[in-house]
Design a protein around this motif. Structure first.
Motif, PDB file in Angstrom:
ATOM      1  N   TYR A 102       0.809  -1.213   0.000  1.00 53.23           N
ATOM      2  CA  TYR A 102       0.000   0.000   0.000  1.00 53.23           C
ATOM      3  C   TYR A 102       0.848   1.271   0.000  1.00 53.23           C
ATOM      4  N   THR A 103       2.063   1.132  -0.486  1.00 49.74           N
ATOM      5  CA  THR A 103       2.892   2.283  -0.821  1.00 49.74           C
ATOM      6  C   THR A 103       2.866   2.428  -2.330  1.00 49.74           C
ATOM      7  N   ASP A 104       2.949   3.650  -2.804  1.00 52.61           N
ATOM      8  CA  ASP A 104       2.878   3.890  -4.253  1.00 52.61           C
ATOM      9  C   ASP A 104       4.207   3.532  -4.891  1.00 52.61           C
ATOM     10  N   ARG A 105       4.403   2.248  -5.110  1.00 49.65           N
ATOM     11  CA  ARG A 105       5.638   1.741  -5.702  1.00 49.65           C
ATOM     12  C   ARG A 105       5.320   0.483  -6.495  1.00 49.65           C
ATOM     13  N   SER A 106       6.196   0.190  -7.437  1.00 50.42           N
ATOM     14  CA  SER A 106       6.083  -1.061  -8.178  1.00 50.42           C
ATOM     15  C   SER A 106       6.767  -2.173  -7.397  1.00 50.42           C
ATOM     16  N   LEU A 107       6.204  -3.362  -7.451  1.00 51.18           N
ATOM     17  CA  LEU A 107       6.779  -4.533  -6.811  1.00 51.18           C
ATOM     18  C   LEU A 107       7.096  -5.551  -7.893  1.00 51.18           C
ATOM     19  N   ILE A 108       8.355  -5.960  -7.963  1.00 51.36           N
ATOM     20  CA  ILE A 108       8.798  -6.920  -8.974  1.00 51.36           C
ATOM     21  C   ILE A 108       8.349  -8.309  -8.563  1.00 51.36           C
ATOM     22  N   THR A 109       7.611  -8.974  -9.426  1.00 51.62           N
ATOM     23  CA  THR A 109       7.096 -10.309  -9.083  1.00 51.62           C
ATOM     24  C   THR A 109       7.788 -11.430  -9.852  1.00 51.62           C
ATOM     25  N   ARG A 110       8.540 -11.082 -10.894  1.00 48.12           N
ATOM     26  CA  ARG A 110       9.180 -12.122 -11.698  1.00 48.12           C
ATOM     27  C   ARG A 110      10.495 -11.580 -12.228  1.00 48.12           C
ATOM     28  N   VAL A 111      11.571 -12.341 -12.073  1.00 46.80           N
ATOM     29  CA  VAL A 111      12.889 -11.976 -12.608  1.00 46.80           C
ATOM     30  C   VAL A 111      13.332 -13.114 -13.513  1.00 46.80           C
ATOM     31  N   GLY A 112      13.674 -12.771 -14.753  1.00 46.00           N
ATOM     32  CA  GLY A 112      13.978 -13.818 -15.713  1.00 46.00           C
ATOM     33  C   GLY A 112      12.773 -14.718 -15.874  1.00 46.00           C
ATOM     34  N   THR A 113      12.950 -16.002 -15.629  1.00 45.43           N
ATOM     35  CA  THR A 113      11.837 -16.955 -15.737  1.00 45.43           C
ATOM     36  C   THR A 113      11.281 -17.382 -14.383  1.00 45.43           C
ATOM     37  N   LEU A 114      11.788 -16.791 -13.284  1.00 45.76           N
ATOM     38  CA  LEU A 114      11.400 -17.248 -11.949  1.00 45.76           C
ATOM     39  C   LEU A 114      10.427 -16.273 -11.300  1.00 45.76           C
TER      40      LEU A 114
END
Length: 383
Positions: A65-77
């Motif tokens: 709930y902070t205005d930021r992007s959250l990385i959910t996938r790096v490469g194929t993982l």
């Protein structure tokens, strides 16, 4: 796991929308943390470490709930499939986009009751959720090339009472159906890769998309002849490139290796301090217009800054200097890539800006983008 999220979502909604915004209720009504139960964060060594929300509910609420992007996938993982000790390599390939940018893209879409929307680039499902909450799920279709992302988003939205249609397809190859509005939250490639999206837009419909390797937001209306006519907004957004497979194509690793070590065919002194081209948004966007396909990298040791550029035609460049001193520049190949960057920077400084943002745009049915502003004109995606 049950957590009290409503006041967090209400605070986020007040932060990223106006008090009279039609999107305030949609943002406040979506439990964003449920869309991102796990995510990747940078560690102190420049790698990635896994965060699991259930292990740290307080940190989970803060991140979600902070205005930021959250990385959910790096490469194929994907973070959902990772173990605590995993250290993935490669570029981020999916994320939960920062909510303020999602709302801006929705506003550019000029959405209204009864209009059918295609959300191109499901990701974690945030835009799909906000749109379904406001428009009604029956009017929302969400598409992503990754079947896990569409499946996970569907499973997570259903308990919220939201059941939009999901499609797992390559948007540069096919898009079934037609829509009144299309909003793409991936960088779409000019040329043939745009054809399916243009074909899926109904006459009189509105397109909102970013252009691959730029921060330009192109908006426009579909004409009777199949073209989309609009503009480059005086706004910007950085989205991941659209991809056709499980990961992006291999980087130009050999050229990057040359750029890091070789002397090159030409060595000289640059005019301006080294810049991280990807963070210089106007410069990066114009570079893609004038010399499409360039990939970049950047290193900053705290004292020495080094920028690398490579191009599929075999060109490469390295510019390195201490802090703001003029850099030593090594270049090789058919094009002098750093010279191109410096010409753009000279244009920017001498004119006070570049002509991209605010330019008129026409996208032909074959995906060619024609840009004009005053006496300036250029084309993207032409054969």
């Amino acid at each position: 796991m049950s957590v009290e999220w409503e006041h967090h979502a209400q605070r986020l909604a007040r932060q990223v929308t106006d008090p009279d915004s039609r999107w305030l209720g949609a943002v406040a009504g979506v439990p964003r943390h449920e869309l991102v139960p796990r995510w990747w964060e940078r560690d102190g060594d420049g790698g990635w470490r896994l965060r699991n929300g259930a292990d740290d509910p307080g940190g989970w609420m803060e991140a979600a709930y902070t205005d930021r992007s959250l990385i959910t996938r790096v490469g194929t993982l994907h973070a959902d499939h990772a173990e605590a000790g995993d250290r993935p390599e490669g570029l981020p390939t999916s994320s939960a986009t920062l909510p303020s940018l999602v709302v801006r893209m929705l506003r550019h879409g000029r959405l209204g009751d009864g209009l059918d929307l295609l959300d191109l680039g499901t990701g974690a499902g945030g835009l799909t959720a906000y749109a379904a909450r406001r428009l009604g799920a029956r009017h929302v279709t969400s598409l992503d090339v990754d079947p896990y992302l569409t499946s996970a988003a569907a499973d997570r939205l259903a308990p919220m009472g939201l059941r939009p249609r999901f499609l797992a397809l390559d948007a540069t190859e096919e898009i079934p159906g037609t829509y009144d509005r299309i909003i793409a939250t991936v960088g779409m490639p000019p040329g043939p890769g745009l054809r399916p999206m243009l074909g899926a837009l109904r006459e009189g419909g509105r397109l909102v998309t970013t252009i691959a390797r730029t921060t330009m937001i192109l908006t426009g209306w579909r004409q009777p002849d199949g073209a989309v006519v609009g503009r480059i907004e005086r706004d910007w957004a950085g989205f991941m490139l659209t991809r056709s497979g499980n990961d992006y194509p291999p980087a130009l690793a050999g050229l990057f290796a040359l750029a890091r070590e070789a002397d090159g065919e030409r060595t000289g002194t640059g005019r301006y301090p080294v810049v991280n081209v990807d963070d210089a948004w106007e410069v990066r966007s114009m570079l893609e217009v004038t010399t499409p396909g360039i990939e970049t990298d950047y290193e900053n040791s705290g004292r020495t800054r080094t920028a690398y550029l490579v191009h599929p035609d075999g060109s490469w460049a390295r510019a390195s200097a201490e802090r703001t001193r003029p850099p030593t520049v090594h270049q090789s190949g058919p094009q002098r890539l750093w010279d191109t960057v410096e010409r753009i920077r000279t244009w920017l400084l001498s004119e006070g800006g570049l002509p991209l943002y605010g330019a008129d745009a026409r996208v032909t049915p074959d995906g060619v983008i024609r840009l004009t502003r005053g006496r300036w004109a250029d084309t993207m995606g032409a054969p």
